[in-house]
Structures are given as structure tokens and as C-alpha cells.
Design a protein around this motif. Structure first.
Motif, PDB file in Angstrom:
ATOM      1  N   GLY A 153       0.792  10.660  -1.223  1.00 28.14           N
ATOM      2  CA  GLY A 153       0.368  10.078  -2.493  1.00 28.14           C
ATOM      3  C   GLY A 153      -0.330  11.063  -3.408  1.00 28.14           C
ATOM      4  N   ALA A 209       3.551   1.854  -2.969  1.00 28.05           N
ATOM      5  CA  ALA A 209       2.264   1.219  -2.681  1.00 28.05           C
ATOM      6  C   ALA A 209       1.187   2.257  -2.433  1.00 28.05           C
ATOM      7  CB  ALA A 209       2.404   0.290  -1.475  1.00 28.05           C
ATOM      8  N   VAL A 210       1.541   3.322  -1.724  1.00 29.01           N
ATOM      9  CA  VAL A 210       0.566   4.395  -1.460  1.00 29.01           C
ATOM     10  C   VAL A 210       0.180   5.095  -2.752  1.00 29.01           C
ATOM     11  CG1 VAL A 210       0.230   6.589  -0.265  1.00 29.01           C
ATOM     12  CG2 VAL A 210       1.423   4.715   0.888  1.00 29.01           C
ATOM     13  N   MET A 212       0.334   3.919  -5.845  1.00 32.19           N
ATOM     14  CA  MET A 212      -0.459   3.042  -6.703  1.00 32.19           C
ATOM     15  C   MET A 212      -1.872   2.875  -6.167  1.00 32.19           C
ATOM     16  SD  MET A 212       1.278   2.339  -9.326  1.00 32.19           S
ATOM     17  CE  MET A 212       0.048   1.220  -9.967  1.00 32.19           C
ATOM     18  N   GLN A 213      -2.037   2.908  -4.860  1.00 34.07           N
ATOM     19  CA  GLN A 213      -3.376   2.826  -4.284  1.00 34.07           C
ATOM     20  C   GLN A 213      -4.193   4.063  -4.646  1.00 34.07           C
ATOM     21  OE1 GLN A 213      -4.565   0.154  -2.791  1.00 34.07           O
ATOM     22  NE2 GLN A 213      -6.582   1.096  -2.482  1.00 34.07           N
ATOM     23  N   CYS A 214      -3.542   5.219  -4.637  1.00 33.77           N
ATOM     24  CA  CYS A 214      -4.233   6.458  -5.038  1.00 33.77           C
ATOM     25  C   CYS A 214      -4.552   6.454  -6.528  1.00 33.77           C
ATOM     26  CB  CYS A 214      -3.368   7.667  -4.704  1.00 33.77           C
ATOM     27  SG  CYS A 214      -3.081   7.940  -2.943  1.00 33.77           S
ATOM     28  N   LYS A 216      -5.019   3.725  -8.393  1.00 35.38           N
ATOM     29  CA  LYS A 216      -5.771   2.539  -8.784  1.00 35.38           C
ATOM     30  C   LYS A 216      -7.137   2.843  -9.392  1.00 35.38           C
ATOM     31  CE  LYS A 216      -7.359  -1.912  -6.950  1.00 35.38           C
ATOM     32  NZ  LYS A 216      -7.412  -2.803  -5.754  1.00 35.38           N
ATOM     33  N   HIS A 249       5.579  -5.404  -6.056  1.00 32.64           N
ATOM     34  CA  HIS A 249       4.439  -4.620  -6.561  1.00 32.64           C
ATOM     35  C   HIS A 249       3.982  -5.101  -7.943  1.00 32.64           C
ATOM     36  CE1 HIS A 249       5.227  -1.734  -3.319  1.00 32.64           C
ATOM     37  NE2 HIS A 249       6.503  -1.817  -3.652  1.00 32.64           N
ATOM     38  N   LYS A 252       0.376  -4.957  -8.903  1.00 36.01           N
ATOM     39  CA  LYS A 252      -0.192  -3.611  -9.063  1.00 36.01           C
ATOM     40  C   LYS A 252       0.170  -2.988 -10.411  1.00 36.01           C
ATOM     41  CE  LYS A 252       0.090  -2.565  -4.087  1.00 36.01           C
ATOM     42  NZ  LYS A 252       0.878  -3.739  -3.661  1.00 36.01           N
TER      43      LYS A 252
END
Length: 512
Positions: A153, A209-210, A212-214, A216, A249, A252
Motif C-alpha cells: 500500500g 482495500a489496503v 484506501m486504508q493507507c 484514509k 468499496h 470507502k
């Protein structure tokens, strides 16, 4: 071998009589590097030296030392922390939300490019070692998997930040960022960025997902405007993910898109609307309508219709054309909902109101270019708007809008669709529309300006088609009203157009 400052601080030494380095554990090296790099007393020059020393270390070791000699859980975490720290070091300078960013010649951007080049070399080396580790029996996927889950990510975000032409990038940094991105794809067994983000098959999750988590923490209401790269990274990432992978997603990607579209700067509004449009086209309608999401998007877009920026209006109108069918289908399923005035009616009513009073050519072209699609969208229900629509058509046919005649051509297309859908209501409007068409045709036929001949020919052809459709809708009344006009006409081109109308047999109009 000359001792680098970082090597010395890490007690990385070469014993006498030996040709190789005596290497401390990778866990110790990475941990001490992060500690030194994050120390408050470290200047920019000192950090640059540390990175060069780190590059020397990475070049001297193999993947076995980097991935295999550490505690199983420590190696991925320390690598992730190192990647994040170096990415922040080479990130574009933050800007104040109210300040509109830094000037293009700001020296901070040159410093970012220099840092990004050094950091890219280190990241490329790490990715190459990840790729090499996949083929080793002692490491393989058991080690590579946890490593990638931690660093893929941040490495992707760094590469996308520097791969495109921006104020903080140079040809060299863009080339190195692309090399890093290509290496990351190979290490992840992916053939393209979309495949990396969504997975090779529908049942795979991919890395979105990874990523977007980074991303966020940088996409909140209070933080997204500070980094000039965040919006571009998010938009670029979103555009790579299509149906059916984007649906899971939605939670997100929808809030950041709405945040962008709600900004006061035009370029951010346009970017946000483009993101919303991509979501509308690639997320199932049922997911969009759940929790009134479609209504929220509709109200955000509707507010933009009051804008006087042609570029923004263009993307908003295109987005609405794809959203309205989804929204209205959901509203039809609601109990006790007569739907006397649909969202399509609301949008068209506001657009026609603005078109009547608009005198700026760029805005007139945007409105006219998108009006045929709204007429097609409403179908027979366009009859509700005929009074105002007629005024708009007549007004736009009167005024030339330049060599390409974009507005006039689009207005003729609008009139054509209107006649086809609402032909029973055309007889009472025949005199006004016929007069407007003949006046425009005479202006075009006798025009001696710089308008190209193909454009004039297209205008006359479309106007002739409208006359023929009006004649069909009025059961031959146009031929009666045109009696004698062709004989008294002095222009041969216009006479030929009128001849086609008179010779066309009257027939019923088939609604498209």
C-alpha cells in the motif's frame, strides 16, 4: 572500505582480513535507522546522508538477510515503518487550504524531486528483493506474503504520487516512480495497475482495500486539502477500479468524492464530480440507492447547476444524465409516491431557466450540447416543458456562436428530438418554429463569414430535417405555408433545401 556515518552508528564493520561485511541483524539495522531518521536533531542534509547509506546497505545485502534474519513479525512491520517514513520525507510540501497551494516555481518542489529520486532507489531495491525472495525455498510466499501486506500500500501510494506530471515531479522522478510501480506489479504477480487494485478475477479482493486504508488519514475533511497529491492519487486509483469490483468499496470511495466535489475551487469540484460519475457508472444501482446515497449525490450535483463555470457544468450534466435513471427508478418503488415532478423535470426546468438568460458563448455551448440527451431522457414528458423549451430553441437559433456553430447544431438536434417525442403538440407551435428555422437557414445560406462550408451544410441539412418532421407532425401544413417561398427565394442553396421539404411525402412520425 570507507565507513559511512550510518554504517558507523550501526556498528556495521569490515573485520581485518575479511572481504565481506560483518552484518548485524536486519531487525537491529532497520530499527536503529528509523530511530536516527526520526530524531529531532537530524537535519535535511543528515537525512539525505542516512538515505544514501541505507542504499549502500540495501545494495550490499541479499533478500535472505533482509527478510529471513528478522523476527517473523518484526520484519514486515519495520519495513512498513521505514517505507512510510521515507515516503513522508519525499512527500510534496503541505499547503494551507485557504492559500490555494504553492507557486509553481517554489524551491520546495525542487527539493521534493531530489528526495524522491533517492527514496525511489531504495524502494526499487526493496521491491527487487521481494521479487527475488519469491523464488527461494527458504523464503517463498510464506515470507513474501506478510511483507507485501505491509509495504504494498505505501509503495503504491508513493509511486502514484510521483509517476504523473506534477509540480513536484521531474522526468527523472517520474521514470523512477514508473520503474517502482512496474516492480511492485511483478512482485504482486499482477500484469497491470487495475489488476493490482481489483484482483485478476472477480472472486479476488486485490489491494484496493489496503491502499484506501493507507490513504484514509489523508482523505478526511480536515486533511485532504493539505497535501496537493492526495486528490490526484485518490482519483487515479478510483478510475482504475470498475464494475463489479468497485461495489464492495463504495463506503470507502463515496465520501472522499463528495468532499472533493464540495470544495470551493473549480478544479477540485470537477475532479470530485468525475469521481462521482465513475462511481455511478460502476456501482450497482441497488447499492447506490441504499441509505439514500443516490439522493445525497443528486443534491450535491444539483447545487452545481447554479455554477457559471462551463467546464464544471459539462461534467455535472453528464453525471446527472447517468444518475437520473437510477434515482427515478428507486423513487418509483416507494409507496405513496405519485412522482408528479421527477428529478429529470427539476433539472431540465432549471437548465432551461438558465439557458434563457445566458449570453456567454461557452455556457450556451455546454447547455445546448447536453440538451438533446435530456429531451431523450424525458421522452413524451418533454411536453411539460414545451413553452420554455420553445423560447430557448428560438433564441439559440437566432445567434451564431462561432465557426463551429456548436450551439446551433445542438439546438437543431434538440428540436428534432422534441418533434419526434411531442409531435401532437407541434401544430400550435408551427408558425413560431417555422419562422425561426427559415430565418436561421437564410442567415446561414447568405453568411459570408469564416464559418466553414461543411458546417453551413450541416446546419442546413439539420434544419431541413426539422422542417420535414414539422410537416409530418402537422399533416402537411408546412408545405402549405411554404407555397411561394421557394419561388421568391434568391439563394439557390436555400431553394434546394425547400425543394426537398416540398417533395417529401407526408407520413406518420415514429417515436424513437
Amino acid at each position: 572500505m570507507a565507513q559511512h556515518p550510518l554504517l558507523h552508528s550501526l556498528q556495521w564493520t569490515t573485520p581485518e582480513g575479511h572481504g565481506c561485511l560483518e552484518r548485524p541483524p536486519a531487525e537491529q539495522v532497520l530499527s536503529q535507522f528509523l530511530q536516527l531518521f526520526a530524531s529531532r536533531g537530524a537535519s535535511s542534509d543528515a537525512k539525505a546522508g542516512m538515505i544514501r547509506d541505507l542504499l549502500a546497505i540495501l545494495e550490499a545485502v541479499d533478500c535472505q538477510w533482509l527478510f529471513g534474519g528478522c523476527h517473523p513479525n518484526a520484519a514486515p512491520t519495520l519495513l512498513r515503518d521505514m517505507v512510510v517514513a521515507l515516503s513522508l520525507y519525499a512527500a510534496p510540501p503541505q499547503q494551507e487550504p485557504e492559500g490555494g497551494g504553492l507557486p509553481s516555481g517554489d524551491p520546495s518542489y525542487a527539493a521534493v524531486a531530489s528526495r524522491a529520486a533517492d527514496v525511489s532507489l531504495g524502494f526499487i531495491s526493496i521491491v527487487a528483493k521481494v521479487e527475488s525472495a519469491k523464488g527461494l525455498e527458504r523464503l517463498g510466499t510464506a515470507v513474501v506474503g506478510p511483507i507485501l501486506r505491509q509495504v504494498a500500500g505505501p509503495l503504491y501510494l508513493f509511486a502514484v504520487t510521483h509517476v504523473a506530471e506534477r509540480l513536484w515531479t521531474t522526468p527523472k522522478t517520474r521514470r523512477m516512480a514508473q520503474e517502482l510501480l512496474d516492480g511492485l506489479l511483478r512482485a504482486s504477480d499482477c500484469r497491470s495497475v487495475p489488476e493490482f487494485l481489483r484482483g485478476a478475477r472477480e472472486d479476488e479482493t486485490g489491494w484496493l482495500a489496503v491502499v484506501m486504508q493507507c490513504l484514509k488519514p489523508e482523505l478526511t475533511k480536515d486533511t485532504w486539502q493539505r497535501s496537493p497529491a492526495t486528490k490526484h492519487v485518490f482519483s487515479c486509483t478510483l478510475q482504475h477500479v470498475t464494475r463489479p469490483w468497485l461495489g464492495p468499496h463504495l463506503e470507502k470511495v463515496l465520501p472522499p468524492s463528495l468532499l472533493l466535489s464540495d470544495d470551493y475551487r473549480e478544479e477540485n469540484k470537477i475532479l470530485g464530480v468525475q469521481c462521482l460519475h465513475h462511481i455511478i457508472r460502476n456501482v450497482p444501482a441497488a447499492d447506490l440507492c441504499q441509505y439514500n446515497r443516490a439522493q445525497v449525490v443528486y443534491h450535491a450535483l444539483f447545487n452545481h447547476l447554479y455554477s457559471k463555470e462551463a467546464r464544471l457544468l459539462q461534467v455535472v450534466l453528464l453525471c446527472l444524465l447517468d444518475l437520473l435513471p437510477i434515482l427515478e427508478k428507486a423513487l418509483q418503488r416507494l409507496p405513496h409516491n405519485p412522482q408528479l415532478v421527477t428529478p429529470s423535470d427539476e433539472v431540465l426546468q432549471l437548465v432551461l431557466t438558465h439557458m434563457e438568460s445566458e449570453h456567454r458563448l461557452p455556457l450556451r455551448r455546454v447547455y445546448a450540447r447536453n440538451l438533446p440527451a435530456f429531451v431523450e431522457r424525458l421522452g413524451i414528458q418533454i411536453a411539460r416543458h414545451l413553452k420554455r423549451l420553445q423560447r430557448v430553441i428560438v433564441g439559440y437559433l437566432e445567434v451564431s456562436d462561432g465557426p463551429d456553430e456548436t450551439a446551433r447544431l445542438a439546438t437543431l438536434e434538440t428540436l428534432k428530438h422534441t418533434i419526434q417525442h411531442a409531435w401532437p403538440r407541434m401544430s400550435c407551435r408551427l408558425a413560431v418554429l417555422l419562422k425561426a428555422l427559415l430565418r436561421m437557414m437564410l442567415d446561414v445560406a447568405t453568411d459570408r463569414s469564416l464559418t466553414p462550408e461543411p458546417v453551413k451544410a450541416e446546419l442546413l441539412q439539420k434544419a431541413t430535417e426539422c422542417l420535414i418532421l414539422l410537416d409530418h407532425a402537422s399533416h402537411g401544413q408546412v408545405k402549405v405555408l411554404l407555397q411561394g417561398v421557394r419561388r421568391s427565394c434568391q439563394d439557390e442553396t436555400l431553394k434546394e433545401c425547400l425543394r426537398k421539404v416540398e417533395e417529401e411525402p407526408v407520413k406518420s412520425i415514429s417515436t424513437p
